[in-house]
Design a protein around this motif. Structure first.
Motif, PDB file in Angstrom:
ATOM      1  N   THR A 122       0.828  -1.207   0.000  1.00 46.01           N
ATOM      2  CA  THR A 122       0.000   0.000   0.000  1.00 46.01           C
ATOM      3  C   THR A 122       0.863   1.258   0.000  1.00 46.01           C
ATOM      4  O   THR A 122       0.434   2.303  -0.513  1.00 46.01           O
TER       5      THR A 122
ATOM      6  N   ALA B 234       0.322   4.602  -2.281  1.00 45.52           N
ATOM      7  CA  ALA B 234       0.245   5.953  -1.724  1.00 45.52           C
ATOM      8  C   ALA B 234       1.269   6.875  -2.382  1.00 45.52           C
ATOM      9  O   ALA B 234       0.971   8.053  -2.661  1.00 45.52           O
TER      10      ALA B 234
ATOM     11  N   ARG C  23      -6.653   4.539  -5.865  1.00 46.21           N
ATOM     12  CA  ARG C  23      -7.518   5.233  -4.904  1.00 46.21           C
ATOM     13  C   ARG C  23      -8.522   4.264  -4.298  1.00 46.21           C
ATOM     14  O   ARG C  23      -8.771   4.272  -3.088  1.00 46.21           O
TER      15      ARG C  23
ATOM     16  N   LEU D  22      -6.702   1.934  -1.798  1.00 48.02           N
ATOM     17  CA  LEU D  22      -6.373   2.600  -0.540  1.00 48.02           C
ATOM     18  C   LEU D  22      -7.629   2.873   0.280  1.00 48.02           C
ATOM     19  O   LEU D  22      -7.618   2.741   1.509  1.00 48.02           O
ATOM     20  N   ASP D  23      -8.718   3.254  -0.402  1.00 46.22           N
ATOM     21  CA  ASP D  23      -9.986   3.445   0.313  1.00 46.22           C
ATOM     22  C   ASP D  23     -10.443   2.139   0.949  1.00 46.22           C
ATOM     23  O   ASP D  23     -10.968   2.129   2.071  1.00 46.22           O
TER      24      ASP D  23
ATOM     25  N   VAL E   5      -8.592  -0.329   2.018  1.00 46.22           N
ATOM     26  CA  VAL E   5      -7.770  -0.609   3.208  1.00 46.22           C
ATOM     27  C   VAL E   5      -8.247   0.240   4.379  1.00 46.22           C
ATOM     28  O   VAL E   5      -8.425  -0.257   5.504  1.00 46.22           O
ATOM     29  N   ASP E   6      -8.453   1.539   4.133  1.00 43.50           N
ATOM     30  CA  ASP E   6      -8.952   2.415   5.194  1.00 43.50           C
ATOM     31  C   ASP E   6     -10.313   1.940   5.706  1.00 43.50           C
ATOM     32  O   ASP E   6     -10.588   1.952   6.910  1.00 43.50           O
ATOM     33  N   ALA E   7     -11.171   1.523   4.757  1.00 42.34           N
ATOM     34  CA  ALA E   7     -12.502   1.061   5.138  1.00 42.34           C
ATOM     35  C   ALA E   7     -12.416  -0.180   6.015  1.00 42.34           C
ATOM     36  O   ALA E   7     -13.162  -0.313   6.992  1.00 42.34           O
TER      37      ALA E   7
ATOM     38  N   VAL F 158     -10.050  -1.063   8.040  1.00 37.78           N
ATOM     39  CA  VAL F 158      -9.596  -0.682   9.380  1.00 37.78           C
ATOM     40  C   VAL F 158     -10.740  -0.045  10.167  1.00 37.78           C
ATOM     41  O   VAL F 158     -11.008  -0.412  11.322  1.00 37.78           O
ATOM     42  N   ARG F 159     -11.441   0.891   9.553  1.00 40.75           N
ATOM     43  CA  ARG F 159     -12.518   1.594  10.262  1.00 40.75           C
ATOM     44  C   ARG F 159     -13.641   0.636  10.657  1.00 40.75           C
ATOM     45  O   ARG F 159     -14.171   0.706  11.764  1.00 40.75           O
TER      46      ARG F 159
ATOM     47  N   ASP G 118     -15.115   4.723   1.976  1.00 36.24           N
ATOM     48  CA  ASP G 118     -13.907   4.695   2.807  1.00 36.24           C
ATOM     49  C   ASP G 118     -14.174   4.172   4.222  1.00 36.24           C
ATOM     50  O   ASP G 118     -13.300   4.248   5.090  1.00 36.24           O
TER      51      ASP G 118
ATOM     52  N   ARG H 260     -16.332   5.093   6.625  1.00 38.47           N
ATOM     53  CA  ARG H 260     -16.786   5.944   7.724  1.00 38.47           C
ATOM     54  C   ARG H 260     -18.206   5.612   8.152  1.00 38.47           C
ATOM     55  O   ARG H 260     -18.588   5.908   9.280  1.00 38.47           O
TER      56      ARG H 260
END
Length: 280
Positions: free
Chosen positions: A3, A7, A69, A72-73, A75-77, A79-80, A137, A139
């Protein structure tokens, strides 16, 4: 592929300048340049055009930027969503813009709360066009989206409501005494500029601001019929006979295994408008 490499590439592709990208990433420029060159060698295609005039994306680079994009979204999603699932008192986060549920949420919630898989619901009200990004993402867990305007690619969706559109006019507007309009009647009228649109008019970010501008005669707006519910005395709404219909969609990440999400979807389909059957 890591990742970190994605980035690096996204920063360069968005800045189109290695120096600015390095500053954004908090690193020196030479190792960033080497990392992008190594990425291109491994992929076997050039991602960037480098000339004396600057940096630009190749066709392969444009595709890779969009896909990077998304990755990466994702991966962030992940985690959240994992962090929320691990909370002592988990919540179901539902995104919408002001009045973006067209009045359906107050009918959905009682049925949802009666489901044995229900958990506490928190409604996240954001600006126009933000709901897809919040869902993508991580949230939020679900979102009320609006067709054809919002991006629903990659989500599972249920069509909850289809609506005609109306024109919002100041009560003193020259067309306000009509019983109905067609789009040609509004030619030359000032229109609101929503976030991301290229209309040359006053920028509008929420429903309250829109109503104020309409009442002052600064703009005329074509909006879903459900907006009638909040019209002020100094604003009129007239049917626009040839305006395309709009839709209210409930969206959630595809392949989700959340029982709370499934329960919310079930409750939503129970109150779906008869005119909006489930897609086949």
């Amino acid at each position: 592929m890591e990742t970190r490499e994605l980035a690096y590439f996204v920063a360069v592709a968005e800045e189109l300048h290695f120096g600015r990208a390095a500053q954004r990433l908090g690193m020196a420029q030479p190792p960033l340049s080497r990392a992008i060159q190594q990425l291109e060698r491994r992929m076997g295609v050039p991602l960037l055009n480098r000339t004396s005039r600057g940096v630009s994306l190749t066709p392969a680079g444009a595709v890779f930027l969009a896909e990077s994009r998304k990755a990466l979204d994702a991966v962030d999603a992940a985690v959240r969503r994992a962090q929320r699932a691990g909370q002592e008192v988990p919540k179901l986060l539902v995104a919408m813009k002001p009045d973006g549920d067209a009045g359906l949420l107050e009918r959905i919630l009682p049925g949802y709360r009666a489901d044995p898989d229900a958990i506490e619901v928190e409604v996240v009200v954001g600006g126009i066009g933000e709901q897809s990004r919040m869902l993508r993402d991580g949230r939020v867990d679900l979102a009320f989206l609006h067709g054809p305007h919002d991006d629903s690619v990659g989500f599972d969706t249920e069509l909850l409501l289809e609506q005609d559109q109306v024109a919002m006019l100041a009560r003193g507007h020259r067309l306000a005494d009509r019983s109905a309009l067609v789009l040609a009647d509004l030619d030359g009228e000032p229109l609101p500029r929503w976030p991301g649109s290229d209309v040359r008019g006053p920028e509008v970010r929420d429903a309250g601001q829109l109503l104020q501008l309409v009442a002052l005669g600064q703009v005329v707006a074509v909006v879903p019929e459900s907006a009638r519910r909040h019209v002020r005395a100094d604003v009129v709404c007239l049917p626009v006979l040839d305006a395309p219909r709009t839709s209210v969609l409930l969206a959630w990440p595809d392949r989700t295994r959340s029982r709370a999400v499934a329960a919310f979807v079930r409750a939503s389909t129970d109150v779906r408008s008869p005119a909006a059957p489930s897609p086949t």
